[in-house]
Design an enzyme around this catalytic site. Structure first.
Site, short mmCIF file in Angstrom:
data_model
loop_
_atom_site.label_atom_id
_atom_site.label_comp_id
_atom_site.label_asym_id
_atom_site.label_seq_id
_atom_site.Cartn_x
_atom_site.Cartn_y
_atom_site.Cartn_z
N ALA A 49 -12.15 -17.24 1.42
CA ALA A 49 -12.72 -18.08 2.26
C ALA A 49 -12.15 -17.65 3.54
CB ALA A 49 -12.22 -19.52 1.98
N ASP A 50 -13.10 -17.57 4.66
CA ASP A 50 -12.34 -17.41 5.94
C ASP A 50 -12.66 -18.76 6.77
OD1 ASP A 50 -15.73 -15.57 6.83
OD2 ASP A 50 -15.56 -17.60 6.47
N SER A 51 -12.54 -18.72 7.98
CA SER A 51 -12.59 -19.88 8.67
C SER A 51 -13.96 -20.62 8.77
CB SER A 51 -12.02 -19.66 9.96
OG SER A 51 -12.81 -18.81 10.88
N ARG A 85 -25.65 -13.35 6.82
CA ARG A 85 -24.90 -14.61 6.55
C ARG A 85 -25.66 -15.93 6.27
NH1 ARG A 85 -18.52 -15.73 6.97
NH2 ARG A 85 -18.39 -17.62 6.00
N ASP A 115 -16.07 -20.33 6.18
CA ASP A 115 -16.34 -21.03 4.84
C ASP A 115 -15.68 -22.27 4.92
OD1 ASP A 115 -15.75 -17.67 3.49
OD2 ASP A 115 -17.60 -18.79 3.35
#
Lengths: 322, 142
Positions: B95-97, A162, B99
Site C-alpha cells: 500500500a502506498d499513501s 490507476r 492506497d
C-alpha cells in the site's frame, strides 16, 4: 548473455571500479554527477527483469536489513518490486562514484527525522559530506530514482490508468485545498478529471517527499499547487495543464522550514504508461525561473542503460524543464 | 485506561489486550475492561490519545477484522494467494499513501464512521484499523 556484453562494449567507457565484477554481466557504466541545475531520473520496468540469476545478483547487493525487508513483503511480485527498488537505488548512486571508499554494496543508508531515506557517507577528514540527494518512488510496473546535487528532491510515479475507488471530488475536498478542488470540479469529463487528480496527487506527493516530511508530515491541505502560464503569469483554472510553457508553483500555508524556500516542479508522461512528478529545491538566492535540465535513463542495472530523455518515452505535461 | 482523571469507565467482562507505546501509566493486574467515554468531557480526547501514542487494542470482533481484510484486499487488488490477516502490515501488502487514504475512506463508508487524520497515521496493520473502527463505532453509540 553474450548479446548484452556486445551492446555493453560499444556503448560504455571502460573504467576501473572499486567493486566486484559479476560473472554474467558488465560493470555499471559511470555517470558524471549532475550539475546544480540538472536532475537525473533513472527508472526500471520490473516486467523486463525476469532472469533469476540477475535477480539473485541484485539480491547480493543488499544489506542484511534490506534483504529482510524484501522478504517481509507479501507475495512474489511485491518481493521482486522491493528488491528492484533497493537494487536501483544502490546501483544508481554507485554510478556517480562520489567516494572511492564506497561501493554499490557498501553504501549505507539512514533515515531523517521524518523517515526520509538518505545516504550515510563515511566521514572524510575534512568532515565534508557529499551533496548527492536521491528519492525513490515505485508502482508495481515502474520503479524510479531521482538524483540531484545540492538540493532536496522528491519524486512520485503513478500509473496513468490507476483507478480511484472513491468519488474524486469527495476525495479532493477532504485532502486538497480549495483552489485545487475548484480546478478539478471544473472538469466535466470524468476520465480527464481522474487524470488531473492523479497528476495533482503525484505533484503534491513529490513536494512532501522533497520537503523530507512525506505524506504524514506535511498534510496535503496545507499547500496549494498551481499551474501558471510562465509567459503571462496568469492562472488557468480550466484544468488544462498541457501548456508547454506552464510553470507549477506552490503556496504553502505554513512557514518554509527549510533553507530552500523555492521549489521547482516537473511533471511528464513516462514510458507511455505513467505520470512522473519531480520536485526539487532551488536556493533562495537563485535568480528567476531557470528551467530544470532533466535527463532520463531507462535501466536494467548491469545489463542495459538507455538514455530516453528527448524521445517519446518522456512527454512533458507541466513545469519548466528541458 | 490512561484517562484516569475524571473519566467514566464501566468495567465488563470483555477480554482485551493492552498495547502501550509511551504511556506513563501502568496497570498491574488488568484482566478485562471495556470503555465508554463521555465525549463531552473530553473534547481533546483523540488528540491526547495520539500525543501519548497510546493504543488499546481490544480484540476486535472477527467480522470487523474480516471486513477490513476485504476492503484492503479490494483496494490493493491482491492476488488470491496473498493472505490478509489481522497482523498484516499495509506497507508489506504494497500500500502506498494513496492506497492508505483510499482504504481509510472505504472503511469510513463501510462502518459509517469518521476517522481523524492523526488516527489514520497510526494505522499500520489490519488489526490497528479494526480496533480503531470498533473504538469509533462504540464512541458513536455512547
Amino acid at each position: 548473455m553474450l548479446s548484452y556484453l556486445c551492446r555493453a562494449t560499444s556503448s560504455m567507457k571502460t573504467h576501473c571500479f572499486n567493486q566486484k565484477f559479476f560473472h554474467s554481466s558488465f560493470p555499471l557504466a559511470p555517470v558524471q554527477l549532475p550539475s546544480h541545475q540538472e536532475t537525473h531520473f533513472w527508472y526500471i520496468l520490473p516486467n523486463e527483469v525476469k532472469n533469476a540469476s540477475l535477480l539473485n545478483q541484485y539480491l547480493e547487493l543488499l544489506s542484511p536489513h534490506e534483504k529482510e525487508n524484501v522478504f517481509r513483503m507479501r507475495g512474489e511480485e511485491l518481493k521482486k518490486g522491493a528488491l528492484l527498488a533497493r537494487a536501483l537505488v544502490r546501483t544508481t548512486i554507485a554510478r556517480y562514484q562520489v567516494n572511492p571508499q564506497v561501493s554499490v554494496t557498501s553504501l549505507k543508508f539512514r533515515k531523517n527525522i521524518h523517515g526520509k531515506p538518505e545516504v550515510e557517507w563515511p566521514h572524510n577528514d575534512d568532515g565534508h559530506q557529499p551533496l548527492l540527494h536521491f528519492n525513490l518512488s515505485h508502482t508495481s510496473s515502474l520503479i524510479a530514482c531521482g538524483v540531484t546535487m545540492n538540493s532536496p528532491i522528491g519524486i512520485d510515479v503513478e500509473e496513468k490508468q490507476r483507478t480511484i475507488k472513491n468519488n474524486i471530488l469527495s476525495f479532493a475536498r477532504r485532502y486538497f485545498t480549495h483552489h485545487e478542488v475548484e480546478l478539478l470540479a471544473a472538469i466535466s469529463d470524468p476520465e480527464v478529471q481522474r487524470q488531473e487528480f492523479i497528476k495533482l496527487w503525484t505533484l503534491k506527493e513529490a513536494y512532501v517527499k522533497a520537503l523530507g516530511r512525506g505524506f504524514s508530515g506535511a498534510p496535503f491541505k496545507t499547500f496549494t499547487l498551481r499551474y501558471k502560464a510562465a509567459a503571462k503569469g496568469s492562472f488557468h483554472l480550466s484544468g488544462n495543464s498541457n501548456s508547454e510553457a506552464s510553470e507549477i508553483t506552490v503556496d504553502s500555508f505554513e512557514n518554509a522550514s527549510d533553507f530552500t524556500s523555492k521549489w521547482q516542479f516537473a511533471i511528464f508522461e513516462l514510458a507511455g504508461s505513467h505520470y512522473a512528478a519531480i520536485c526539487r529545491g532551488i536556493p533562495a538566492e537563485a535568480e528567476g525561473s531557470v528551467p530544470m535540465k532533466l535527463t532520463v535513463w531507462k535501466t536494467i542495472p548491469f545489463v542495459e542503460d538507455k538514455r530516453v530523455s528527448g524521445t517519446d518515452a518522456v512527454v512533458r505535461i507541466g513545469g519548466l524543464f528541458d | 485506561m490512561a484517562f484516569a482523571a475524571g473519566s467514566s469507565i464501566s468495567v465488563t467482562s470483555i477480554s482485551c489486550s493492552f498495547k502501550q507505546n509511551k504511556a506513563p501509566i501502568r496497570f498491574s493486574s488488568l484482566n478485562s475492561m471495556s470503555l465508554s467515554i463521555n465525549a463531552k468531557s473530553f473534547p481533546s480526547l483523540r488528540s491526547r490519545t495520539v500525543q501519548n501514542r497510546f493504543l488499546v487494542s481490544c480484540a476486535a470482533k472477527p467480522e470487523t477484522v474480516h471486513k477490513v481484510c476485504e476492503i484492503v484486499r479490494k483496494q490493493l487488488a491482491l492476488p488470491a494467494e496473498t493472505a490478509v490477516t489481522g497482523d498484516s502490515k499495509f506497507a508489506a501488502l504494497g500500500a502506498d499513501s494513496l492506497d492508505t487514504v483510499e482504504i481509510v475512506m472505504g472503511l469510513e463508508e463501510a462502518f459509517d464512521i469518521s476517522v481523524q487524520e492523526d488516527s489514520a497515521q497510526n494505522i499500520a496493520t489490519v488489526q490497528d484499523a479494526a480496533d480503531l473502527i470498533e473504538t469509533l463505532v462504540e464512541k458513536k453509540g455512547a
